[in-house]
Design a protein around this motif. Structure first.
Motif, mmCIF file in Angstrom:
data_model
loop_
_atom_site.group_PDB
_atom_site.id
_atom_site.type_symbol
_atom_site.label_atom_id
_atom_site.label_comp_id
_atom_site.label_asym_id
_atom_site.label_seq_id
_atom_site.Cartn_x
_atom_site.Cartn_y
_atom_site.Cartn_z
ATOM 1 N N THR A 283 -13.052 -20.094 9.059
ATOM 2 C CA THR A 283 -12.541 -18.973 9.603
ATOM 3 C C THR A 283 -13.539 -18.107 9.866
ATOM 4 O OG1 THR A 283 -12.808 -18.418 7.224
ATOM 5 C CG2 THR A 283 -10.683 -18.851 7.979
ATOM 6 N N GLY A 284 -14.914 -18.481 10.257
ATOM 7 C CA GLY A 284 -16.131 -17.579 10.341
ATOM 8 C C GLY A 284 -16.027 -16.848 11.570
ATOM 9 N N PRO A 285 -16.208 -17.618 12.666
ATOM 10 C CA PRO A 285 -16.161 -17.199 13.861
ATOM 11 C C PRO A 285 -15.265 -16.356 14.248
ATOM 12 C CG PRO A 285 -16.831 -19.429 13.895
ATOM 13 C CD PRO A 285 -16.312 -19.213 12.390
ATOM 14 N N ILE A 286 -14.076 -16.717 14.063
ATOM 15 C CA ILE A 286 -12.788 -15.722 14.618
ATOM 16 C C ILE A 286 -12.819 -14.172 13.864
ATOM 17 C CG2 ILE A 286 -11.020 -17.095 13.191
ATOM 18 C CD1 ILE A 286 -10.415 -15.338 16.487
ATOM 19 N N VAL A 287 -12.913 -14.694 12.404
ATOM 20 C CA VAL A 287 -13.093 -13.352 11.627
ATOM 21 C C VAL A 287 -14.133 -12.329 12.177
ATOM 22 C CG1 VAL A 287 -13.162 -12.355 9.209
ATOM 23 C CG2 VAL A 287 -11.772 -14.362 9.782
ATOM 24 N N ARG A 288 -15.313 -13.031 12.429
ATOM 25 C CA ARG A 288 -16.317 -11.922 12.799
ATOM 26 C C ARG A 288 -16.070 -11.359 13.889
ATOM 27 N NH1 ARG A 288 -21.451 -11.658 11.324
ATOM 28 N NH2 ARG A 288 -21.184 -13.785 10.103
ATOM 29 N N LYS A 289 -15.348 -11.982 14.881
ATOM 30 C CA LYS A 289 -14.920 -11.578 16.151
ATOM 31 C C LYS A 289 -13.929 -10.480 15.858
ATOM 32 C CE LYS A 289 -13.543 -12.167 20.928
ATOM 33 N NZ LYS A 289 -12.868 -11.007 20.993
ATOM 34 N N ILE A 290 -12.836 -10.662 14.970
ATOM 35 C CA ILE A 290 -11.678 -9.584 14.906
ATOM 36 C C ILE A 290 -12.521 -8.483 14.265
ATOM 37 C CG2 ILE A 290 -9.964 -9.074 13.214
ATOM 38 C CD1 ILE A 290 -9.183 -12.110 13.409
ATOM 39 N N ILE A 291 -13.225 -8.357 13.296
ATOM 40 C CA ILE A 291 -14.022 -7.313 12.708
ATOM 41 C C ILE A 291 -14.813 -6.596 13.812
ATOM 42 C CG2 ILE A 291 -15.823 -6.536 11.007
ATOM 43 C CD1 ILE A 291 -14.675 -8.790 9.116
ATOM 44 N N GLU A 292 -15.564 -7.085 14.604
ATOM 45 C CA GLU A 292 -16.430 -6.509 15.519
ATOM 46 C C GLU A 292 -15.586 -5.883 16.632
ATOM 47 O OE1 GLU A 292 -20.257 -9.412 15.699
ATOM 48 O OE2 GLU A 292 -18.675 -9.706 17.207
ATOM 49 N N ASP A 293 -14.475 -6.294 16.887
ATOM 50 C CA ASP A 293 -13.584 -5.820 17.901
ATOM 51 C C ASP A 293 -13.100 -4.718 17.165
ATOM 52 O OD1 ASP A 293 -13.970 -7.686 19.747
ATOM 53 O OD2 ASP A 293 -11.837 -8.731 19.543
ATOM 54 N N MET A 294 -12.456 -4.512 15.876
ATOM 55 C CA MET A 294 -12.057 -3.465 15.280
ATOM 56 C C MET A 294 -13.034 -2.356 15.005
ATOM 57 S SD MET A 294 -9.909 -5.182 12.047
ATOM 58 C CE MET A 294 -8.443 -5.788 12.039
ATOM 59 N N LEU A 295 -14.295 -2.576 14.795
ATOM 60 C CA LEU A 295 -15.383 -1.469 14.708
ATOM 61 C C LEU A 295 -15.608 -1.163 15.935
ATOM 62 C CD1 LEU A 295 -17.725 -3.509 11.874
ATOM 63 C CD2 LEU A 295 -16.088 -1.596 11.673
ATOM 64 N N ASP A 296 -15.265 -1.810 17.174
ATOM 65 C CA ASP A 296 -15.673 -1.296 18.480
ATOM 66 C C ASP A 296 -14.497 -0.053 18.873
ATOM 67 O OD1 ASP A 296 -18.244 -2.365 18.659
ATOM 68 O OD2 ASP A 296 -17.451 -4.216 19.903
ATOM 69 N N ARG A 297 -13.546 -0.240 18.417
ATOM 70 C CA ARG A 297 -12.354 0.562 18.810
ATOM 71 C C ARG A 297 -12.361 2.034 18.653
ATOM 72 N NH1 ARG A 297 -7.367 -2.299 16.113
ATOM 73 N NH2 ARG A 297 -8.031 -4.161 17.067
#
Ligand code: G1P
Length: 297
Positions: A283-297
């Protein structure tokens, strides 16, 4: 304490799981808080896995009303097994087999009244009998690259015997949420404990080392719990009985250096989910991406 009792093996672990989990309502109306999941595994399974990894053979659960599903979780599910076999899902079958204690290696008893942690532990006295035991508070979920907290505690116990508890540092203003110990001289990879106090007032704590929910205790604690007066919060406190036991037996501390999540609180539970999801390969890579995208919003 004689050398013989010092080396008595720790075979059984006690898991107090009677708490109501009111902080997680409405989720915990019919689901025990110990069955809430961190990624895809119930909170209770993390503690059981940690105990197995440390060599524990028998798992003693002190439950309460509405907790029967915990017993089911540690039983086999023949229909599910059959279906997985028919579908050739050997990875899932292995996962289930590995998450389960052997037949005859679990015991369940009930804490009939919510009188405190000391009382919950005392409810396990007949099942534990006259041998040292581990105690794991399942709300406290640990993550470490250096192996489980209980396994480290066992290593200290093998050097010191007696009673051993894991501690960690907390912020000075958090001491009143925990049991706090006073640090004595270093012994092997641990240290002597010279005092313990349950939920001290800020400014009155002997240190900022809090008891993190992992213990190895000698069975003499049960006789003390039997007549333990109520303490902090009007509850029968384990820490108060441990302090009395410390008059007769040595107590040692060990500082755990991994991450501990208090999954009895919403923040801790969410942090545990994020941390485990980030550190897992699947789950690590995809969850990292989801969190990064959310924080960028
Ligand atoms: C219990 C113990 C306390 C310990 C804590 C760890 O408190 O009594 O000594 O520090 O667990 O979570 P509780 O959380 O049940 O109030």
């Amino acid at each position: 304490m004689s050398a013989k009792s010092k080396n008595r093996p720790v075979r059984k672990a006690v898991f107090p799981v009677a708490g109501l989990g009111t902080r997680f309502l409405p989720a915990t109306k019919s689901v025990p808080k110990e069955m809430l999941t961190i990624v895809d595994m119930p909170v209770i399974q993390y503690a059981v896995n940690e105990a197995r990894e440390a060599g524990i053979e028998h798992f003693v659960f002190v439950t309460g009303r509405n907790k029967a599903v915990i017993e089911d979780h540690f039983d086999v599910q023949p229909e599910l097994r059959q279906t997985l076999r028919a579908r050739d899902k050997s990875d899932m079958l292995d996962l289930l087999a590995n998450s389960q204690p052997e037949a005859g290696r679990t015991s369940f008893t009930r804490q009939q009244d919510p009188l405190g942690l000391g009382h919950a532990v005392w409810c396990a006295r007949d099942i534990v009998g006259d041998e040292p035991f581990a105690l794991l508070l399942p709300d406290m979920v640990m993550q470490s690259d250096k192996g489980g907290c209980l396994a480290s505690l066992m290593q200290v116990y093998n050097q010191t015997g007696g009673n051993v508890i894991a501690v960690e540092e907390c912020a000075p203003e958090e001491v009143s949420s925990y049991g706090i110990v006073e640090l004595g001289k270093t012994v092997g990879s641990g240290f002597e404990i010279t005092d313990m106090v349950e939920k001290p007032k800020v400014g009155e704590a002997p240190s900022n080392l809090y008891i993190n929910g992992r213990y190895i205790l000698q069975p003499e604690i049960f006789a003390l719990l039997e007549n333990q007066k109520t303490g902090a919060g009007g509850e029968i406190q384990l820490t108060d009985a441990m302090l009395r036991l410390a008059n007769d037996q040595p107590f040692f501390g060990f500082t755990f250096e991994g991450d501990t999540f208090d999954c009895g609180s919403k923040e801790g539970f969410i942090a545990a989910n994020v941390s485990f999801a980030l550190r897992r390969e699947d789950t690590g890579p995809i969850v990292r991406k989801i969190i990064e995208d959310m924080l960028d919003r």
